[in-house]
Design a protein around this motif. Structure first.
Motif, PDB file in Angstrom:
ATOM      1  N   LEU A  77      -8.933 -37.709  88.142  1.00 11.03           N
ATOM      2  CA  LEU A  77     -10.103 -37.252  87.393  1.00 11.03           C
ATOM      3  C   LEU A  77     -11.275 -37.121  88.355  1.00 11.03           C
ATOM      4  N   HIS A  78     -11.966 -35.970  88.306  1.00 11.73           N
ATOM      5  CA  HIS A  78     -13.064 -35.717  89.232  1.00 11.73           C
ATOM      6  C   HIS A  78     -14.403 -35.821  88.511  1.00 11.73           C
ATOM      7  N   GLU A  79     -15.389 -36.430  89.169  1.00 10.59           N
ATOM      8  CA  GLU A  79     -16.709 -36.631  88.574  1.00 10.59           C
ATOM      9  C   GLU A  79     -17.661 -35.531  89.018  1.00 10.59           C
ATOM     10  N   PRO A  80     -18.437 -34.971  88.080  1.00 14.42           N
ATOM     11  CA  PRO A  80     -19.408 -33.928  88.446  1.00 14.42           C
ATOM     12  C   PRO A  80     -20.438 -34.429  89.453  1.00 14.42           C
ATOM     13  N   VAL A  81     -21.017 -33.485  90.200  1.00 15.61           N
ATOM     14  CA  VAL A  81     -22.001 -33.790  91.239  1.00 15.61           C
ATOM     15  C   VAL A  81     -23.405 -33.738  90.645  1.00 15.61           C
ATOM     16  N   LYS A  82     -24.183 -34.751  90.895  1.00 13.75           N
ATOM     17  CA  LYS A  82     -25.550 -34.842  90.370  1.00 13.75           C
ATOM     18  C   LYS A  82     -26.452 -33.818  91.050  1.00 13.75           C
ATOM     19  N   ARG A  83     -27.201 -33.059  90.226  1.00 16.58           N
ATOM     20  CA  ARG A  83     -28.139 -32.062  90.733  1.00 16.58           C
ATOM     21  C   ARG A  83     -29.551 -32.367  90.234  1.00 16.58           C
ATOM     22  N   GLU A  84     -30.342 -31.329  89.999  1.00 17.93           N
ATOM     23  CA  GLU A  84     -31.760 -31.484  89.714  1.00 17.93           C
ATOM     24  C   GLU A  84     -32.051 -31.647  88.216  1.00 17.93           C
ATOM     25  N   ILE A  85     -33.252 -32.179  87.919  1.00 14.20           N
ATOM     26  CA  ILE A  85     -33.777 -32.137  86.564  1.00 14.20           C
ATOM     27  C   ILE A  85     -34.156 -30.683  86.265  1.00 14.20           C
ATOM     28  N   VAL A  86     -33.624 -30.111  85.175  1.00 15.72           N
ATOM     29  CA  VAL A  86     -33.881 -28.698  84.884  1.00 15.72           C
ATOM     30  C   VAL A  86     -34.848 -28.504  83.722  1.00 15.72           C
ATOM     31  N   LEU A  87     -35.070 -29.539  82.920  1.00 13.41           N
ATOM     32  CA  LEU A  87     -35.968 -29.393  81.777  1.00 13.41           C
ATOM     33  C   LEU A  87     -36.507 -30.766  81.379  1.00 13.41           C
ATOM     34  N   VAL A  88     -37.799 -30.813  81.078  1.00 15.43           N
ATOM     35  CA  VAL A  88     -38.441 -32.033  80.589  1.00 15.43           C
ATOM     36  C   VAL A  88     -39.010 -31.738  79.203  1.00 15.43           C
ATOM     37  N   HIS A  89     -38.709 -32.593  78.242  1.00 10.33           N
ATOM     38  CA  HIS A  89     -39.142 -32.381  76.859  1.00 10.33           C
ATOM     39  C   HIS A  89     -40.514 -33.035  76.643  1.00 10.33           C
ATOM     40  N   ASP A  90     -41.536 -32.420  77.230  1.00  8.45           N
ATOM     41  CA  ASP A  90     -42.860 -33.032  77.274  1.00  8.45           C
ATOM     42  C   ASP A  90     -43.902 -32.318  76.418  1.00  8.45           C
ATOM     43  N   GLU A  91     -43.488 -31.372  75.581  1.00  5.08           N
ATOM     44  CA  GLU A  91     -44.438 -30.737  74.672  1.00  5.08           C
ATOM     45  C   GLU A  91     -44.779 -31.692  73.528  1.00  5.08           C
ATOM     46  N   PRO A  92     -45.948 -31.532  72.893  1.00  6.44           N
ATOM     47  CA  PRO A  92     -46.339 -32.449  71.810  1.00  6.44           C
ATOM     48  C   PRO A  92     -45.337 -32.500  70.661  1.00  6.44           C
ATOM     49  N   TRP A  93     -44.598 -31.417  70.422  1.00  9.17           N
ATOM     50  CA  TRP A  93     -43.612 -31.389  69.337  1.00  9.17           C
ATOM     51  C   TRP A  93     -42.231 -31.846  69.816  1.00  9.17           C
ATOM     52  N   GLU A  94     -42.130 -32.223  71.097  1.00 12.18           N
ATOM     53  CA  GLU A  94     -40.874 -32.749  71.636  1.00 12.18           C
ATOM     54  C   GLU A  94     -41.005 -34.267  71.804  1.00 12.18           C
ATOM     55  N   GLY A  95     -40.490 -34.837  72.900  1.00  9.37           N
ATOM     56  CA  GLY A  95     -40.664 -36.247  73.140  1.00  9.37           C
ATOM     57  C   GLY A  95     -39.421 -36.935  73.658  1.00  9.37           C
ATOM     58  N   SER A  96     -39.464 -38.265  73.674  1.00  9.96           N
ATOM     59  CA  SER A  96     -38.399 -39.067  74.283  1.00  9.96           C
ATOM     60  C   SER A  96     -37.112 -39.068  73.475  1.00  9.96           C
ATOM     61  N   GLY A  97     -37.183 -38.659  72.193  1.00  8.19           N
ATOM     62  CA  GLY A  97     -35.979 -38.607  71.371  1.00  8.19           C
ATOM     63  C   GLY A  97     -35.287 -37.267  71.389  1.00  8.19           C
ATOM     64  N   SER A  98     -35.716 -36.362  72.266  1.00  6.17           N
ATOM     65  CA  SER A  98     -35.113 -35.025  72.312  1.00  6.17           C
ATOM     66  C   SER A  98     -33.700 -35.095  72.892  1.00  6.17           C
ATOM     67  N   GLY A  99     -32.788 -34.354  72.297  1.00  2.00           N
ATOM     68  CA  GLY A  99     -31.395 -34.387  72.751  1.00  2.00           C
ATOM     69  C   GLY A  99     -30.525 -33.440  71.937  1.00  2.00           C
ATOM     70  N   TYR A 100     -29.211 -33.745  71.866  1.00  5.13           N
ATOM     71  CA  TYR A 100     -28.236 -32.928  71.143  1.00  5.13           C
ATOM     72  C   TYR A 100     -28.355 -31.453  71.538  1.00  5.13           C
ATOM     73  N   HIS A 101     -28.187 -31.189  72.827  1.00  6.20           N
ATOM     74  CA  HIS A 101     -28.355 -29.847  73.351  1.00  6.20           C
ATOM     75  C   HIS A 101     -27.114 -28.982  73.099  1.00  6.20           C
ATOM     76  N   SER A 102     -27.348 -27.743  72.681  1.00  4.57           N
ATOM     77  CA  SER A 102     -26.313 -26.711  72.639  1.00  4.57           C
ATOM     78  C   SER A 102     -26.648 -25.703  73.726  1.00  4.57           C
ATOM     79  N   VAL A 103     -25.712 -25.455  74.636  1.00  2.00           N
ATOM     80  CA  VAL A 103     -25.946 -24.548  75.756  1.00  2.00           C
ATOM     81  C   VAL A 103     -24.798 -23.552  75.826  1.00  2.00           C
ATOM     82  N   PHE A 104     -25.123 -22.261  75.940  1.00  7.07           N
ATOM     83  CA  PHE A 104     -24.081 -21.259  76.127  1.00  7.07           C
ATOM     84  C   PHE A 104     -24.653 -20.041  76.839  1.00  7.07           C
ATOM     85  N   LYS A 105     -23.760 -19.297  77.484  1.00  8.53           N
ATOM     86  CA  LYS A 105     -24.145 -18.074  78.183  1.00  8.53           C
ATOM     87  C   LYS A 105     -23.980 -16.907  77.225  1.00  8.53           C
TER      88      LYS A 105
END
Length: 519
Positions: free
Chosen positions: A48-76
């Motif tokens: 089993l191979h472990e992914p390689v750590k890269r950069e922070i790509v997004l910070v949820h720092d808008e007033p309507w976001e916050g520390s509880g932001s999550g459950y991301h759906s990502v697709f091309k």
């Protein structure tokens, strides 16, 4: 006459069983994420191979976001990458205050690395619509929708109507009509209800509950959070000691169903595992792997409440951990990480019991409840190395429930690079099960050291070498490529063997074999 009939029936039966044991892989890409093709391993192992750590790509720092932001759906989506996520500020160490309603927000990227938040003008936050909120927690068509558990995807059904090209599940909590609410959209931005009631009602739903089009069965599949009752004697020691197991006599599990229209769901059943003990899985993140869509691949979050111990108190930010535990002990002592699991029928999964993505080196904002949740799902992005093939990008949460902004970190892995057949310098062999194929050439996704190599032999069903395709005939294979054609002394053409039962014997030294494909 009776004896002849008996012998004939026996012979036909043996022939039928024999035919049943020969796999048909056609021209599909086959990965070694399970034992589907594995016949015999000698001196080699599955790694089993472990992914390689890269950069922070997004910070949820808008007033309507916050520390509880999550459950991301990502697709091309064509030349665009889309991301949908829960936007929430949650203070787990004071009074569990919700500073604003839960939203589903939206981000875009042209390369999967640099993300931006468009101003959509759809929903008002503190008197302004200048935000990227795509769903709000509100009443819609008589349903009280919670936007904080979103799962959004582009519908790959070739017959999907224009106004249903994008679909989503949100949750309604109101009993007795609680369940998953189906939405549709023509553009991924403007949404409307598909049904006047929740379409799935049997579940816990307090996670990322998702669905997608499965081209292998021409149906939609759904996977959602379920609370599974189980006797504590049948679970692992860590699970049996968890707060959830002690209080409720059950644990977090995954349920599935199928549908022809995304509204009417049938064949509900719990996901099972080939060789894994019952564990608490908070998310599931299942979807067809885009390079081999007959393989369903999931990246569930394993939830483990380890309780208080010397090691727990040595983890980062003890004071914050203790504050969280005062509200609920599991907020301070539960930790999470990402696993890998795969399936070919959608119900029985091969789950790797070792972590696919560990919480990593101890640092602020890590080793906590909600850390290392993988987004749904993996996407293909360009490599940072000029001239190198594309790679896979994963998006993973950090600093969840910490401060005022959770973040998303990118991890990468080579194409098909989840699991390999691995051999050390001492050497090892793999002999596949018998199978038939379609195509003219055999290609490999592999990696060797400078001195390492792979030799390939095509055999009959018994494992005897076929003329012209023996180990001695094979040109040595070395390097690091995601698609390399195999050559023997007489060339690469294997079309004469197409449709006939064969096996492949790989002889390897200091090498990894990730996938094979006939083309």
């Amino acid at each position: 006459m009776k004896f002849f009939s008996y012998v004939l029936v026996l012979a036909l039966g043996i022939g039928f069983c024999h035919a049943q044991n020969v796999l048909d892989i056609g021209s599909r890409r086959e990965l070694f994420v399970d034992d589907y093709l594995i016949g015999e391993l000698s001196g080699a192992t599955l790694k089993l191979h472990e992914p390689v750590k890269r950069e922070i790509v997004l910070v949820h720092d808008e007033p309507w976001e916050g520390s509880g932001s999550g459950y991301h759906s990502v697709f091309k989506d064509g030349n665009l990458y889309r991301m949908y996520y829960k936007a929430w500020q949650h203070d787990a160490s004071s009074d569990l205050a919700n500073y604003h309603p839960l939203y589903c927000a939206y981000a875009e990227s042209k390369d999967g690395i640099h993300w931006y938040k468009p101003h959509l003008g759809l929903h008002e936050f503190k008197g302004s619509t200048d935000n990227n909120i795509v769903f709000a927690s509100e009443e819609v068509g008589g349903l009280e929708v919670d936007a904080g558990h979103p799962a959004v995807f582009k519908d790959e059904n070739p017959n999907v109507p224009v106004d249903e090209r994008y679909k989503a599940f949100l949750v309604q909590w109101k009993k007795p009509n609680a369940g998953l609410v189906a939405f549709k959209s023509p553009d991924g931005i403007h949404w409307s209800l598909m049904a006047s009631d929740p379409v799935i009602k049997d579940g816990a739903f307090d996670s990322q509950n998702l669905a997608f089009w499965d081209p292998t069965i021409n149906k939609y599949r759904a996977y959602w959070r379920y609370f599974n009752k189980l006797d504590s004697g049948n679970v692992s020691d860590v699970v049996s000691k968890s707060k959830t197991m002690q209080e409720f006599g059950g644990f977090r599990a995954i349920r599935t169903a199928v549908s022809d229209d995304f509204v009417h769901w049938e064949n509900q059943t719990n996901v099972t595992y080939a060789d894994s003990p019952p564990e608490e899985l908070y998310t599931n993140q299942i979807k067809p792997y885009h390079r081999a869509p007959h393989i369903l691949m999931g990246f569930p979050a394993r939830y483990v409440d380890r309780g208080w111990s010397t090691s727990m108190r040595a983890l980062p930010e003890l004071e914050e951990r203790e504050k969280r535990a005062k509200k609920s002990q599991r907020y301070g002592t539960a930790i999470t990480e990402t696993l890998l699991m795969t399936s070919r029928d959608g119900q029985l999964f091969k789950r790797w019991n070792e972590a696919f993505l560990r919480p990593g080196i101890e640092r602020p904002g890590t080793w906590t409840y909600g850390d290392s949740y993988a987004a749904w799902h993996v996407v293909e992005t360009k490599s940072e190395d000029a001239g190198a093939p594309n790679e896979l990008s994963f998006y993973v949460t950090e600093t969840y429930w910490k401060g005022h902004a959770s973040s998303v970190r990118r991890y990468t892995l080579r194409l098909d690079g989840f699991v390999s057949v691995n051999a050390s310098a001492a050497g090892g062999e793999l002999l596949t099960k018998p199978f038939t194929f379609e195509g003219d050439e055999l290609t490999l996704n592999f990696s060797t050291s400078a001195m390492g190599d792979i030799y390939v032999e095509l055999t009959d069903e018994k494992g005897d070498p076929l003329p012209g395709f023996s180990m001695d005939d094979c040109e040595p294979i070395f390097g690091d490529a995601v698609e390399r054609v195999v050559y023997w002394k007489n060339g690469s053409d294997v079309s004469a063997l197409a449709g006939k039962p064969v096996r492949i014997r790989f002889k390897m030294h200091d090498a990894d074999l990730y996938a094979l494909k006939f083309q």
